[in-house]
Design a protein around this motif. Structure first.
Motif, mmCIF file in Angstrom:
data_model
loop_
_atom_site.group_PDB
_atom_site.id
_atom_site.type_symbol
_atom_site.label_atom_id
_atom_site.label_comp_id
_atom_site.label_asym_id
_atom_site.label_seq_id
_atom_site.Cartn_x
_atom_site.Cartn_y
_atom_site.Cartn_z
ATOM 1 N N ASP A 264 6.006 -2.842 12.212
ATOM 2 C CA ASP A 264 5.500 -2.071 13.337
ATOM 3 C C ASP A 264 5.216 -0.650 12.859
ATOM 4 N N PRO A 265 3.989 -0.138 12.948
ATOM 5 C CA PRO A 265 2.880 -0.637 13.771
ATOM 6 C C PRO A 265 1.945 -1.586 13.043
ATOM 7 N N GLY A 266 2.051 -1.718 11.723
ATOM 8 C CA GLY A 266 1.125 -2.558 10.960
ATOM 9 C C GLY A 266 1.787 -3.847 10.521
ATOM 10 N N PRO A 267 1.070 -4.654 9.724
ATOM 11 C CA PRO A 267 1.654 -5.906 9.215
ATOM 12 C C PRO A 267 2.774 -5.625 8.210
ATOM 13 N N LEU A 268 3.679 -6.598 8.125
ATOM 14 C CA LEU A 268 4.777 -6.497 7.174
ATOM 15 C C LEU A 268 4.239 -6.576 5.744
ATOM 16 N N GLY A 269 4.847 -5.824 4.813
ATOM 17 C CA GLY A 269 4.387 -5.901 3.428
ATOM 18 C C GLY A 269 5.263 -5.107 2.485
ATOM 19 N N ILE A 270 5.222 -5.471 1.207
ATOM 20 C CA ILE A 270 5.930 -4.756 0.156
ATOM 21 C C ILE A 270 5.064 -4.789 -1.096
ATOM 22 N N GLY A 271 5.100 -3.720 -1.888
ATOM 23 C CA GLY A 271 4.241 -3.691 -3.065
ATOM 24 C C GLY A 271 4.439 -2.448 -3.897
ATOM 25 N N LEU A 272 3.395 -2.090 -4.641
ATOM 26 C CA LEU A 272 3.429 -0.970 -5.573
ATOM 27 C C LEU A 272 2.362 0.051 -5.222
ATOM 28 N N LEU A 273 2.680 1.302 -5.492
ATOM 29 C CA LEU A 273 1.727 2.396 -5.320
ATOM 30 C C LEU A 273 1.698 3.200 -6.615
ATOM 31 N N TRP A 274 0.514 3.306 -7.218
ATOM 32 C CA TRP A 274 0.318 4.063 -8.454
ATOM 33 C C TRP A 274 -0.621 5.226 -8.155
ATOM 34 N N GLN A 275 -0.196 6.441 -8.487
ATOM 35 C CA GLN A 275 -1.000 7.634 -8.262
ATOM 36 C C GLN A 275 -0.989 8.486 -9.516
ATOM 37 N N GLN A 276 -2.166 8.803 -10.009
ATOM 38 C CA GLN A 276 -2.306 9.685 -11.165
ATOM 39 C C GLN A 276 -3.597 10.475 -10.984
ATOM 40 N N GLY A 277 -3.428 11.703 -10.527
ATOM 41 C CA GLY A 277 -4.588 12.515 -10.237
ATOM 42 C C GLY A 277 -5.392 11.920 -9.092
ATOM 43 N N ALA A 278 -6.700 11.785 -9.315
ATOM 44 C CA ALA A 278 -7.575 11.214 -8.293
ATOM 45 C C ALA A 278 -7.563 9.698 -8.295
ATOM 46 N N ASP A 279 -6.910 9.071 -9.284
ATOM 47 C CA ASP A 279 -6.883 7.611 -9.395
ATOM 48 C C ASP A 279 -5.653 7.063 -8.681
ATOM 49 N N THR A 280 -5.883 6.098 -7.816
ATOM 50 C CA THR A 280 -4.774 5.454 -7.105
ATOM 51 C C THR A 280 -4.987 3.945 -7.103
ATOM 52 N N LEU A 281 -3.864 3.243 -7.084
ATOM 53 C CA LEU A 281 -3.884 1.784 -7.003
ATOM 54 C C LEU A 281 -2.757 1.345 -6.083
ATOM 55 N N ARG A 282 -3.101 0.562 -5.089
ATOM 56 C CA ARG A 282 -2.106 0.073 -4.137
ATOM 57 C C ARG A 282 -2.213 -1.448 -4.061
ATOM 58 N N ILE A 283 -1.103 -2.112 -4.305
ATOM 59 C CA ILE A 283 -1.056 -3.579 -4.243
ATOM 60 C C ILE A 283 0.090 -3.948 -3.308
ATOM 61 N N LEU A 284 -0.220 -4.595 -2.193
ATOM 62 C CA LEU A 284 0.775 -4.982 -1.206
ATOM 63 C C LEU A 284 0.755 -6.496 -1.008
ATOM 64 N N TYR A 285 1.942 -7.092 -0.956
ATOM 65 C CA TYR A 285 2.058 -8.501 -0.593
ATOM 66 C C TYR A 285 2.471 -8.586 0.863
ATOM 67 N N ARG A 286 1.683 -9.321 1.651
ATOM 68 C CA ARG A 286 1.978 -9.490 3.070
ATOM 69 C C ARG A 286 2.261 -10.962 3.339
#
Length: 435
Positions: A264-286
Motif C-alpha cells: 500500500d499504496p502500490g503493488p508489493l515488491g522487493i529488488g535492487l536499486l543502483w544509482q551512480q551519477g545520472a545512471d540508475t537501474l531498478r529491478i523489482l520482483y513483484r
C-alpha cells in the motif's frame, strides 16, 4: 526406467524450483512487520525528539546557572556573616583592653590620693606608679586599637577575596548557561531543517520509481534474514538471495541498495536499486496477487549498460533505457529491443588453482548469464559457463622429485576444456568443448 532427455531434465529442474517455493510465503508479513512505511512521520517524530532534547538541555543549563548563582550568593552571605562576627569579637576585645587600661589609670589616681595623705615620699612613689600605669595603659590601648585595625583589614581582605571568587563563579555560570542555551536554541532551529534534509535525501534516493519504495539498511537486512524461513515461497527466496548479495558482495557499496515496495499504496515488491551519477537501474520482483501473475519490473535510465562491481563479483546489465519494462509469464510480450534484456554475473572469487606435485588443477571463475527476449511470446535463456577448467601433468617434476636423472626432456601434458550448462525455454543446455 529410461534416462531422461535434456528437455525433460530442464523441465524437471523448473518443477523442482517451483516445488521448493510452493510453501506458505512469510516474506510479505515479515517485511511489513520489520520495515516502517511511515518514513515522513518517523522523521517528524525524530525532529520533535531533537527539539525536545534541546529544550530540555536549555532548561537544565538555566537551572544549573540558577543553582550556581544561589550557591555563590549563599557563600557571599556566609562570608559577610563571618566578617561581622569577627569584627564584633575584635571590638569586644578592644573595649575590654581599653576598660582595663582605664581601670589601671583610675587605680593609679586612687593610690596617688592616698599617698598625698601619708607623706612626700609615698607621694613620689605613687606619682611614678601612676605615670607608669598611665603609660602602660596608653601602650595597651594603642596595641589593642592597632591589633583591631589589622584584624579588621585582614577580615575585609578575606571578605573581598571571597566576594570576588563568588562573583567570578556567578559570571562563569551565567556564561556557561548562556552558551548552552544558545547552542540549544540553535539546535532547536536546526532540527526541523535536518529532519527535512533527511527526508529529502531518502526520497531522492528512490526518485523516479513508479511507486514509493523503502531502502533496507544493514540492520533491517540482518533482522529480515533471521526472520525469514526457507523454503517458503518465491518472495522469500528472492529476499534471501538479495540479502546475501548485499551483505556478502556489496556491503561497502552504497550505490547498490536493497529496496522494499509495500503493498500500500502500490503493488508489493522487493529488488535492487543502483544509482551512480545520472545512471540508475531498478529491478523489482513483484509476486502475483489477486490473479495477477508474478512480474519483474525493470527501469533503466542513462546508459544502456550498467556495470556493478562488488567484492569478488561483477554484474553487467544491458537493456533498453529510459522506460519501464514489466516482464512475466501470462503478460503480453513487450518490446525489449533486438538484443533483449541480459544480466551477466562474473564470480571472480570462485577461481580455483591447486598444485599436487607434478599435477596442477585450475578452474577459471564461472559466469552466469540470463537473457530475456520477446517476439510473439516471452523467451529466456539462463546459463552457467566455465570458460576454462582442467589441469596439467609434468613428468619431469616427478622424476626430479624421485632423484632420477633424465637424459632427455619430457614434455608436459595439458588438457583444458570449457563447459556451459543452462536452460532455454524449459530445455536443458549442455555445451562442452576445448577451452
Amino acid at each position: 526406467m529410461g534416462t531422461p532427455s535434456a528437455d525433460d531434465l530442464g523441465a524437471r529442474i523448473i518443477a523442482i524450483a517451483k516445488a521448493l517455493a510452493a510453501g506458505e510465503d512469510d516474506a510479505a508479513a515479515v517485511l511489513g512487520a520489520l520495515v516502517p512505511t511511515d518514513s515522513a512521520a518517523r522523521m517528524g517524530q525524530a525532529a520533535a525528539g531533537i527539539v525536545s532534547a534541546a529544550e530540555a538541555l536549555r532548561d537544565r543549563a538555566a537551572q544549573a546557572a540558577a543553582e550556581v548563582a544561589q550557591d555563590a550568593a549563599a557563600q557571599q552571605a556566609r562570608a559577610q556573616e563571618e566578617l561581622d562576627t569577627a569584627l564584633a569579637r575584635l571590638a569586644a576585645e578592644r573595649d575590654r583592653a581599653v576598660a582595663l587600661a582605664d581601670g589601671a589609670v583610675a587605680a593609679a589616681d586612687t593610690a596617688l590620693e592616698q599617698a598625698k595623705a601619708t607623706g612626700s615620699d609615698a607621694l613620689g612613689a605613687a606619682t611614678q606608679t601612676r605615670d607608669a600605669a598611665i603609660a602602660a595603659a596608653g601602650t595597651a590601648r594603642t596595641g589593642a586599637l592597632s591589633a583591631f585595625d589589622r584584624a579588621q583589614q585582614a577580615a575585609q581582605q578575606t571578605f573581598d577575596e571571597v566576594r570576588t571568587t563568588a562573583v567570578a563563579a556567578v559570571a562563569d555560570a551565567e556564561a556557561t548557561a548562556k552558551k548552552a542555551a544558545d547552542d540549544a536554541t540553535a539546535r532547536i532551529a536546526q532540527a526541523p531543517a535536518e529532519a527535512k534534509a533527511m527526508v529529502e535525501r531518502a526520497v531522492s534516493a528512490v526518485a523516479g520509481l513508479p511507486d514509493d519504495v523503502i531502502g533496507l539498511g544493514q540492520d533491517a537486512l540482518a533482522k529480515l534474514d533471521g526472520a525469514l524461513t526457507w523454503p517458503s515461497g518465491i518472495l522469500s527466496l528472492v529476499a534471501k538471495a538479495l540479502i546475501w548479495l548485499k551483505q556478502e558482495c556489496f556491503a561497502d557499496v552504497d550505490q547498490l541498495q536493497v529496496v522494499w515496495q509495500p503493498a500500500d499504496p502500490g503493488p508489493l515488491g522487493i529488488g535492487l536499486l543502483w544509482q551512480q551519477g545520472a545512471d540508475t537501474l531498478r529491478i523489482l520482483y513483484r509476486p502475483g496477487t489477486g490473479g495477477a501473475p508474478d512480474a519483474l519490473v525493470i527501469r533503466s535510465t542513462g546508459a544502456a549498460e550498467h556495470t556493478l562491481s562488488g567484492d569478488g563479483i561483477s554484474l553487467v546489465f544491458r537493456g533498453p533505457t529510459d522506460r519501464m519494462l514489466t516482464i512475466g509469464a501470462g503478460l503480453a510480450p513487450g518490446d525489449l529491443g533486438p538484443d533483449g534484456v541480459s544480466l551477466e554475473i562474473a564470480l571472480s572469487r570462485l577461481r580455483f588453482t591447486e598444485s599436487f606435485g607434478p599435477f596442477a588443477a585450475t578452474a577459471d571463475p564461472p559466469t552466469l548469464r540470463v537473457v530475456l527476449s520477446s517476439a510473439a511470446a516471452w523467451s529466456y535463456r539462463a546459463t552457467v559457463a566455465l570458460p576454462r577448467y582442467g589441469g596439467s601433468f609434468r613428468p619431469a617434476q616427478l622424476f626430479a622429485a624421485a632423484g632420477v636423472p633424465m637424459p632427455i626432456s619430457i614434455p608436459g601434458i595439458e588438457e583444458y576444456r570449457s563447459l556451459t550448462l543452462g536452460i532455454s525455454d524449459g530445455r536443458a543446455i549442455v555445451q562442452e568443448g576445448a577451452a
